[in-house]
Design a protein around this motif. Structure first.
Motif, PDB file in Angstrom:
ATOM      1  N   GLU A 219       0.827  -1.206   0.000  1.00 27.23           N
ATOM      2  CA  GLU A 219       0.000   0.000   0.000  1.00 27.23           C
ATOM      3  C   GLU A 219       0.864   1.260   0.000  1.00 27.23           C
ATOM      4  OE1 GLU A 219      -3.372   2.168   2.845  1.00 27.23           O
ATOM      5  OE2 GLU A 219      -2.605   0.177   3.363  1.00 27.23           O
ATOM      6  N   GLU A 220       1.914   1.249   0.838  1.00 19.98           N
ATOM      7  CA  GLU A 220       2.770   2.434   0.944  1.00 19.98           C
ATOM      8  C   GLU A 220       3.663   2.597  -0.278  1.00 19.98           C
ATOM      9  OE1 GLU A 220       2.339   4.702   3.161  1.00 19.98           O
ATOM     10  OE2 GLU A 220       0.806   3.482   4.148  1.00 19.98           O
ATOM     11  N   PHE A 221       4.149   1.500  -0.844  1.00 18.77           N
ATOM     12  CA  PHE A 221       4.940   1.606  -2.079  1.00 18.77           C
ATOM     13  C   PHE A 221       4.081   2.178  -3.211  1.00 18.77           C
ATOM     14  CE2 PHE A 221       8.069  -1.780  -0.543  1.00 18.77           C
ATOM     15  CZ  PHE A 221       9.119  -0.878  -0.458  1.00 18.77           C
ATOM     16  N   ARG A 222       2.816   1.775  -3.282  1.00 19.54           N
ATOM     17  CA  ARG A 222       1.939   2.301  -4.325  1.00 19.54           C
ATOM     18  C   ARG A 222       1.701   3.797  -4.131  1.00 19.54           C
ATOM     19  NH1 ARG A 222      -1.013  -3.113  -4.036  1.00 19.54           N
ATOM     20  NH2 ARG A 222      -0.502  -4.097  -6.030  1.00 19.54           N
ATOM     21  N   LYS A 223       1.536   4.220  -2.884  1.00 17.06           N
ATOM     22  CA  LYS A 223       1.364   5.655  -2.607  1.00 17.06           C
ATOM     23  C   LYS A 223       2.633   6.422  -2.984  1.00 17.06           C
ATOM     24  CE  LYS A 223      -1.932   5.238   1.231  1.00 17.06           C
ATOM     25  NZ  LYS A 223      -2.102   5.433   2.705  1.00 17.06           N
ATOM     26  N   ALA A 224       3.779   5.846  -2.644  1.00 14.21           N
ATOM     27  CA  ALA A 224       5.045   6.505  -2.978  1.00 14.21           C
ATOM     28  C   ALA A 224       5.203   6.620  -4.492  1.00 14.21           C
ATOM     29  CB  ALA A 224       6.224   5.727  -2.379  1.00 14.21           C
ATOM     30  N   PHE A 225       4.803   5.575  -5.207  1.00 16.13           N
ATOM     31  CA  PHE A 225       4.895   5.598  -6.671  1.00 16.13           C
ATOM     32  C   PHE A 225       3.997   6.698  -7.244  1.00 16.13           C
ATOM     33  CE2 PHE A 225       3.700   4.086 -10.933  1.00 16.13           C
ATOM     34  CZ  PHE A 225       4.961   3.960 -11.495  1.00 16.13           C
ATOM     35  N   SER A 226       2.807   6.849  -6.660  1.00 18.16           N
ATOM     36  CA  SER A 226       1.882   7.890  -7.129  1.00 18.16           C
ATOM     37  C   SER A 226       2.432   9.287  -6.869  1.00 18.16           C
ATOM     38  CB  SER A 226       0.526   7.747  -6.427  1.00 18.16           C
ATOM     39  OG  SER A 226      -0.086   6.520  -6.761  1.00 18.16           O
ATOM     40  N   ASP A 227       3.248   9.411  -5.829  1.00 15.52           N
ATOM     41  CA  ASP A 227       3.798  10.720  -5.444  1.00 15.52           C
ATOM     42  C   ASP A 227       5.078  11.079  -6.188  1.00 15.52           C
ATOM     43  OD1 ASP A 227       1.737  11.082  -3.670  1.00 15.52           O
ATOM     44  OD2 ASP A 227       2.873  10.412  -1.912  1.00 15.52           O
ATOM     45  N   THR A 228       5.602  10.157  -6.997  1.00 14.07           N
ATOM     46  CA  THR A 228       6.829  10.443  -7.743  1.00 14.07           C
ATOM     47  C   THR A 228       6.504  10.734  -9.199  1.00 14.07           C
ATOM     48  OG1 THR A 228       7.211   8.092  -8.228  1.00 14.07           O
ATOM     49  CG2 THR A 228       8.272   8.998  -6.256  1.00 14.07           C
ATOM     50  N   SER A 229       7.380  11.482  -9.831  1.00 13.66           N
ATOM     51  CA  SER A 229       7.238  11.783 -11.255  1.00 13.66           C
ATOM     52  C   SER A 229       8.407  11.148 -12.002  1.00 13.66           C
ATOM     53  CB  SER A 229       7.258  13.302 -11.466  1.00 13.66           C
ATOM     54  OG  SER A 229       8.551  13.816 -11.198  1.00 13.66           O
ATOM     55  N   PRO A 230       8.363  11.075 -13.317  1.00 16.67           N
ATOM     56  CA  PRO A 230       9.499  10.516 -14.064  1.00 16.67           C
ATOM     57  C   PRO A 230      10.806  11.246 -13.794  1.00 16.67           C
ATOM     58  CG  PRO A 230       7.562  10.648 -15.475  1.00 16.67           C
ATOM     59  CD  PRO A 230       7.205  11.356 -14.199  1.00 16.67           C
ATOM     60  N   ARG A 237      11.607   6.836  -9.640  1.00 13.83           N
ATOM     61  CA  ARG A 237      10.374   6.113  -9.939  1.00 13.83           C
ATOM     62  C   ARG A 237      10.649   4.635 -10.232  1.00 13.83           C
ATOM     63  NH1 ARG A 237       5.384   8.213 -11.147  1.00 13.83           N
ATOM     64  NH2 ARG A 237       4.019   7.050 -12.556  1.00 13.83           N
ATOM     65  N   SER A 238      11.740   4.378 -10.909  1.00 14.01           N
ATOM     66  CA  SER A 238      12.089   2.991 -11.236  1.00 14.01           C
ATOM     67  C   SER A 238      12.428   2.193  -9.987  1.00 14.01           C
ATOM     68  CB  SER A 238      13.267   2.959 -12.213  1.00 14.01           C
ATOM     69  OG  SER A 238      14.396   3.611 -11.664  1.00 14.01           O
ATOM     70  N   ASP A 239      13.063   2.830  -8.989  1.00  9.99           N
ATOM     71  CA  ASP A 239      13.400   2.134  -7.741  1.00  9.99           C
ATOM     72  C   ASP A 239      12.137   1.778  -6.953  1.00  9.99           C
ATOM     73  OD1 ASP A 239      16.077   2.309  -8.308  1.00  9.99           O
ATOM     74  OD2 ASP A 239      16.443   4.058  -7.039  1.00  9.99           O
ATOM     75  N   VAL A 240      11.181   2.695  -6.932  1.00 12.81           N
ATOM     76  CA  VAL A 240       9.920   2.422  -6.225  1.00 12.81           C
ATOM     77  C   VAL A 240       9.192   1.266  -6.910  1.00 12.81           C
ATOM     78  CG1 VAL A 240       7.704   3.368  -5.472  1.00 12.81           C
ATOM     79  CG2 VAL A 240       9.734   4.844  -5.531  1.00 12.81           C
ATOM     80  N   ARG A 241       9.224   1.281  -8.215  1.00 10.86           N
ATOM     81  CA  ARG A 241       8.523   0.223  -8.949  1.00 10.86           C
ATOM     82  C   ARG A 241       9.194  -1.133  -8.744  1.00 10.86           C
ATOM     83  NH1 ARG A 241       6.103   1.030 -15.097  1.00 10.86           N
ATOM     84  NH2 ARG A 241       4.426  -0.501 -14.841  1.00 10.86           N
ATOM     85  N   GLY A 264       8.273  -3.215 -15.948  1.00 12.46           N
ATOM     86  CA  GLY A 264       8.039  -1.780 -16.011  1.00 12.46           C
ATOM     87  C   GLY A 264       9.164  -0.994 -15.358  1.00 12.46           C
ATOM     88  N   ALA A 265       9.699  -1.527 -14.248  1.00 11.51           N
ATOM     89  CA  ALA A 265      10.815  -0.858 -13.565  1.00 11.51           C
ATOM     90  C   ALA A 265      12.033  -0.794 -14.473  1.00 11.51           C
ATOM     91  CB  ALA A 265      11.149  -1.595 -12.265  1.00 11.51           C
TER      92      ALA A 265
END
Length: 323
Positions: A219-230, A237-241, A264-265
């Motif tokens: 859940e938190e990784f998905r939120k972090a991914f949503s909060d990052t930009s390319p 973004r690739s590290d979060v993914r 995708g990462a």
């Protein structure tokens, strides 16, 4: 009163007519030089302030205020080594000077001399143990030195600051995370209940993952991914993914969503082959074969990237007119 009025007139006169030699006459005392220097300081005229404070310091070498404010001037101009020398000169004469200790310690942080900063903060907190700001700075230095337990202990001396200051609370959570303490989860969660930061949320998710709380970590990784930009750098973004893919695959070895996230990462620029190899050792079944295929593709891409510039960067030499 007469002396104060004279100093006031002298300051005004020298501010508006600095070229008059009488401003530097022998009748002017070290204290008056100092007052003129500080008047310039307050006006933001640092070069003039430095000139007059140096005169005050030369006229009376025991005048600590001049050395201290010369240090402040140097610090304001980002001349940190110079600032440090002024502050250290005060401490050689007066080792328990709290103001100089605080300035010297912080300047050492700016220089990168964290061992010296640690020494100064230890002395400072022995003299003024109630200083929560100095306590935080000392804890920060200890954290940078990898002394996480000591850093946590210093922060715990100031419980009010942990509740009132977001920086103290975040550092506290990080010291606990570095020690793999489960208490870090509650403190990261408390920080994030009032603040938003993709980097902190990513750290929080990593802590959740390390304690095998996979559902919450996802859940938190998905939120972090949503909060990052390319364009995000920390975290990328690739590290979060990749972290998201890692949790999906570890939590369920047959999960195909994890493979999709990993692909995708890699497409987003993730190129840590060793991390993917480590992940493959923790996954079984069909997904392991998929991971081996991804690793091979990453190696081929890496090899191509290393050889491609060999010819692309060759330029023609300048030819001389005469051989």
């Amino acid at each position: 009163m007469k002396k104060s009025f004279y100093i006031f007139l002298l300051i005004i006169f020298c501010l508006f007519f600095p070229f008059i030699s009488g401003c530097a006459g022998t009748a002017v005392t070290a204290e008056e030089y100092y007052l003129i220097g500080m008047a310039y300081f307050d006006l933001g005229k640092f070069e003039d302030a430095e000139k007059w404070l140096n005169r005050a310091r030369s006229a009376d070498r025991t005048m600590t205020a001049s050395s201290y404010n010369l240090g402040r001037l140097a610090f304001e101009r980002q001349r940190y080594e110079e600032a440090s020398r002024y502050f250290e000169s005060i401490l050689r004469r007066d080792p328990d000077n709290v103001i100089a200790l605080r300035a010297a310690a912080y300047t050492k942080i700016m220089i990168g001399d964290i061992e010296a900063a640690d020494k100064h903060y230890s002395r400072l907190l022995a003299l003024v143990p109630e200083s929560a700001d100095s306590g935080y700075n000392h804890a920060l230095v200890l954290f940078a030195m990898g002394r996480y337990t000591e850093s946590e202990e210093v922060l715990e001396r100031y419980p009010d600051a942990l509740h009132e200051n977001k920086d103290n609370l975040l550092l506290y959570a990080r010291t606990q995370a570095a020690q793999k303490k489960i208490e870090a989860i509650d403190n990261f969660s408390l920080w994030l209940s009032s603040h938003t930061d993709a980097k902190v949320r990513f750290e929080y998710a990593v802590v959740l993952e390390s304690h095998e709380l996979y559902a919450r970590a996802l859940e938190e990784f998905r939120k972090a991914f949503s909060d990052t930009s390319p364009a995000s750098i920390d975290p990328k973004r690739s590290d979060v993914r990749f972290a998201l893919a890692r949790v999906l695959l570890i939590a369920d070895g047959s999960n195909t969503e994890g493979i999709t996230e990993l692909q995708g990462a890699v497409a987003d620029g993730f190129n840590d082959i060793a991390a993917v190899e480590e992940l493959s050792r923790r996954v079984s079944g069909t997904n392991r074969d998929e991971l081996r295929s991804i690793i091979n593709n990453m190696r081929n891409t890496s090899a191509s990237a290393r050889t491609a510039p060999a010819t692309a960067n060759v330029s023609e030499p300048d030819l001389e007119t005469d051989p």
